[in-house]
Design a protein around this motif. Structure first.
Motif, short mmCIF file in Angstrom:
data_model
loop_
_atom_site.label_atom_id
_atom_site.label_comp_id
_atom_site.label_asym_id
_atom_site.label_seq_id
_atom_site.Cartn_x
_atom_site.Cartn_y
_atom_site.Cartn_z
N GLN A 1 0.80 -1.22 0.00
CA GLN A 1 0.00 0.00 0.00
C GLN A 1 0.83 1.27 0.00
OE1 GLN A 1 -3.30 0.12 -0.47
NE2 GLN A 1 -3.19 -2.12 -0.68
N THR A 2 2.01 1.23 0.62
CA THR A 2 2.81 2.45 0.75
C THR A 2 4.01 2.49 -0.18
OG1 THR A 2 4.24 1.53 2.48
CG2 THR A 2 2.16 2.57 3.18
N GLY A 3 4.45 1.30 -0.65
CA GLY A 3 5.66 1.25 -1.46
C GLY A 3 6.93 1.32 -0.64
N ASN A 4 6.78 1.32 0.69
CA ASN A 4 7.93 1.40 1.58
C ASN A 4 8.01 0.18 2.48
OD1 ASN A 4 8.59 4.10 0.74
ND2 ASN A 4 6.91 4.83 2.04
N LYS A 5 9.24 -0.30 2.72
CA LYS A 5 9.43 -1.36 3.68
C LYS A 5 9.16 -0.82 5.09
CE LYS A 5 10.59 -4.94 1.18
NZ LYS A 5 9.81 -6.22 1.21
N ILE A 6 8.46 -1.59 5.88
CA ILE A 6 8.01 -1.15 7.19
C ILE A 6 9.02 -1.55 8.26
CG2 ILE A 6 6.12 -1.28 8.86
CD1 ILE A 6 5.49 0.06 6.09
N ASP A 7 9.28 -0.66 9.19
CA ASP A 7 10.13 -0.96 10.34
C ASP A 7 9.27 -1.74 11.34
OD1 ASP A 7 11.69 -1.02 12.64
OD2 ASP A 7 12.50 1.00 12.32
N ARG A 8 9.37 -3.06 11.27
CA ARG A 8 8.49 -3.90 12.09
C ARG A 8 8.77 -3.74 13.58
NH1 ARG A 8 8.86 -9.67 10.88
NH2 ARG A 8 11.03 -9.29 10.36
N ALA A 9 10.01 -3.50 13.94
CA ALA A 9 10.34 -3.31 15.35
C ALA A 9 9.66 -2.06 15.90
CB ALA A 9 11.85 -3.22 15.54
N ALA A 10 9.70 -0.97 15.12
CA ALA A 10 9.04 0.26 15.55
C ALA A 10 7.54 0.07 15.66
CB ALA A 10 9.37 1.40 14.57
N LEU A 11 6.96 -0.68 14.72
CA LEU A 11 5.52 -0.92 14.74
C LEU A 11 5.12 -1.78 15.94
CD1 LEU A 11 2.73 -0.64 13.53
CD2 LEU A 11 3.28 -2.50 11.94
N ALA A 12 5.91 -2.82 16.23
CA ALA A 12 5.62 -3.68 17.38
C ALA A 12 5.67 -2.87 18.68
CB ALA A 12 6.61 -4.84 17.44
N ALA A 13 6.67 -1.99 18.80
CA ALA A 13 6.78 -1.16 20.00
C ALA A 13 5.61 -0.20 20.11
CB ALA A 13 8.10 -0.39 19.99
N GLU A 14 5.19 0.35 18.99
CA GLU A 14 4.05 1.27 19.02
C GLU A 14 2.76 0.55 19.40
OE1 GLU A 14 2.27 4.96 18.96
OE2 GLU A 14 4.41 4.46 18.82
N LEU A 15 2.63 -0.71 19.02
CA LEU A 15 1.48 -1.49 19.47
C LEU A 15 1.47 -1.61 20.99
CD1 LEU A 15 1.41 -4.42 16.86
CD2 LEU A 15 -0.29 -2.61 17.09
N VAL A 16 2.65 -1.83 21.58
CA VAL A 16 2.73 -1.90 23.05
C VAL A 16 2.24 -0.58 23.64
CG1 VAL A 16 4.26 -2.14 25.04
CG2 VAL A 16 4.65 -3.55 23.01
N HIS A 17 2.72 0.54 23.12
CA HIS A 17 2.31 1.85 23.62
C HIS A 17 0.79 2.03 23.51
CE1 HIS A 17 6.30 3.34 24.29
NE2 HIS A 17 6.64 3.36 23.02
N ARG A 18 0.24 1.69 22.35
CA ARG A 18 -1.18 1.96 22.11
C ARG A 18 -2.07 1.07 22.97
NH1 ARG A 18 -1.94 6.91 19.76
NH2 ARG A 18 -0.19 7.27 18.32
N PHE A 19 -1.69 -0.18 23.18
CA PHE A 19 -2.51 -1.05 24.02
C PHE A 19 -2.37 -0.67 25.49
CE2 PHE A 19 -3.00 -3.72 20.28
CZ PHE A 19 -4.31 -4.13 20.43
N ASP A 20 -1.18 -0.25 25.90
CA ASP A 20 -1.03 0.25 27.27
C ASP A 20 -1.97 1.44 27.50
OD1 ASP A 20 0.86 -1.64 27.92
OD2 ASP A 20 2.58 -0.28 27.77
N GLN A 21 -2.04 2.32 26.51
CA GLN A 21 -2.93 3.48 26.63
C GLN A 21 -4.38 3.06 26.62
OE1 GLN A 21 -1.95 6.81 27.15
NE2 GLN A 21 -4.14 6.87 27.65
N MET A 22 -4.72 2.07 25.80
CA MET A 22 -6.11 1.58 25.75
C MET A 22 -6.55 1.06 27.11
SD MET A 22 -7.78 -1.44 23.39
CE MET A 22 -7.69 -2.71 24.67
N VAL A 23 -5.67 0.32 27.78
CA VAL A 23 -5.99 -0.21 29.10
C VAL A 23 -6.23 0.92 30.10
CG1 VAL A 23 -5.02 -1.50 31.05
CG2 VAL A 23 -4.87 -2.44 28.74
N LEU A 24 -5.40 1.97 30.01
CA LEU A 24 -5.60 3.12 30.89
C LEU A 24 -6.92 3.83 30.59
CD1 LEU A 24 -2.00 4.68 30.91
CD2 LEU A 24 -3.11 3.44 32.76
N ASP A 25 -7.32 3.82 29.33
CA ASP A 25 -8.54 4.52 28.91
C ASP A 25 -9.81 3.75 29.25
OD1 ASP A 25 -7.04 6.58 27.83
OD2 ASP A 25 -7.09 5.79 25.79
#
Length: 331
Positions: free
Chosen positions: A240-264
């Motif tokens: 979709q983007t034509g760019n290779k994705i930094d999977r490590a950065a994405l995995a870490a961001e998932l941790v951040h977002r789910f931690d925030q979801m639990v707080l919310d």
């Protein structure tokens, strides 16, 4: 799970290299990790063998020049606070991150425990289907949530999870997919990400003991990487983007977002509902409702306040779907 000392040292050094913009002296690494300079050199050699380009200069040390797309503990940990990594389990290969995390949950793992794997041999999808999980291409992620709630809230947790994953993708990739009710992220009619929520319920009280939220994201697959029977139904962030994705950065961001979801949870219900409605592409479309071997067509009208899908059947009557599966293809 006890890791070999050599593997732990390599991941620690990788994290240090990723966090350091300049050269990192072997002496400082040796001192901080309490290991010999020979052990530092051996770990760097091992990283180079895996494809990392690491420059070395006498009296200056080591500098990471090129990092290959390897989903490893050191790579993900460089994006997370040190204390958060303690409850993130990294696996090269596993049958299912959900199944692995269920075992940890039953052993008393805390809320926020995460399992991340580069490869699943028996990735799980909805309705007992499998989720294609080849190595070196996607992010396979499971999160342990222990909400004080009842099973009827599971659909809402799943919907909140879809919002959390979409935000992670948006932040890391600059790309905004859509949500197909209730739990898939899609681009048009092609699936980009699947979310599978599994729970354990206490028989006496009817309360949820824990919820396992499993996420599988197609990241760097090309069209031919998908099995022949899903090539016309699947897509990836790379396609979709034509760019290779930094999977490590994405995995870490998932941790951040789910931690925030639990707080919310559950106070931010209205905010997640607004975002879910904004990104849901199912409403306004003709759909097929699938329940086992039975199917019926309907018009998806809106998402109600409990994340149920309000549909108008062919006879003009309306009903609310709180579970099940819908298809938007060829309608």
């Amino acid at each position: 799970m006890i890791k070999p000392v050599i593997a732990m040292t390599k991941e620690q050094i990788l994290k240090m290299l990723m966090m350091e913009k300049d050269y990192l002296s072997g002496e400082s690494v040796s001192r901080e990790l309490g290991i010999t300079r020979a052990a530092v050199s051996a770990a760097v050699k091992s990283l180079r063998a895996e494809g990392y380009t690491i420059d070395s200069v006498t009296n200056r040390g080591y500098k990471l020049i090129v990092r290959p797309d390897i989903l490893s503990e050191g790579a993900v940990a460089s994006f997370l606070p040190e204390e958060r990594v303690e409850n993130v389990c990294f696996l090269k290969k596993v049958d299912s991150t959900n199944d692995y995390l269920i075992q940890l949950a039953q052993q008393g793992a805390p809320q926020g425990q995460v399992v991340i794997s580069d490869h699943q041999t028996r990735g799980k999808g909805r309705q007992g289907r499998s989720f294609d999980s080849p190595p070196g291409a996607g992010v396979y992620f499971s999160y342990l949530f222990r909400p004080d709630t009842v099973p009827s809230d599971t659909a809402e947790i799943t919907a909140w999870s879809a919002v959390a994953v979409l935000k992670a993708i948006q932040k890391v990739c600059g790309f905004e997919p859509e949500i197909k009710w209730i739990n898939d992220l899609v681009v048009g009619d092609r699936k980009l990400c699947g979310i599978l929520t599994e729970l354990s319920v206490e028989a006496e009280s009817g309360q949820i003991q824990f919820v396992i939220i499993g996420v599988g994201i197609n990241c760097n697959e090309s069209s031919t990487d998908f099995a022949a029977d899903i090539q016309d139904r699947a897509t990836s962030l790379y396609l979709q983007t034509g760019n290779k994705i930094d999977r490590a950065a994405l995995a870490a961001e998932l941790v951040h977002r789910f931690d925030q979801m639990v707080l919310d949870w559950p106070e931010q219900h209205d905010r997640y509902l607004e975002q879910y409605r904004h990104w849901c592409s199912t409403t306004g479309r003709r759909i097929t409702i699938i329940r086992g071997n039975e199917q019926e067509t309907a018009l998806a009208e809106r998402v109600d306040d409990s994340f149920g899908l309000v549909v108008q059947l062919n006879d003009g009557s309306r009903k609310v779907l709180n579970s099940g599966e819908v298809s938007t293809r060829n309608k």
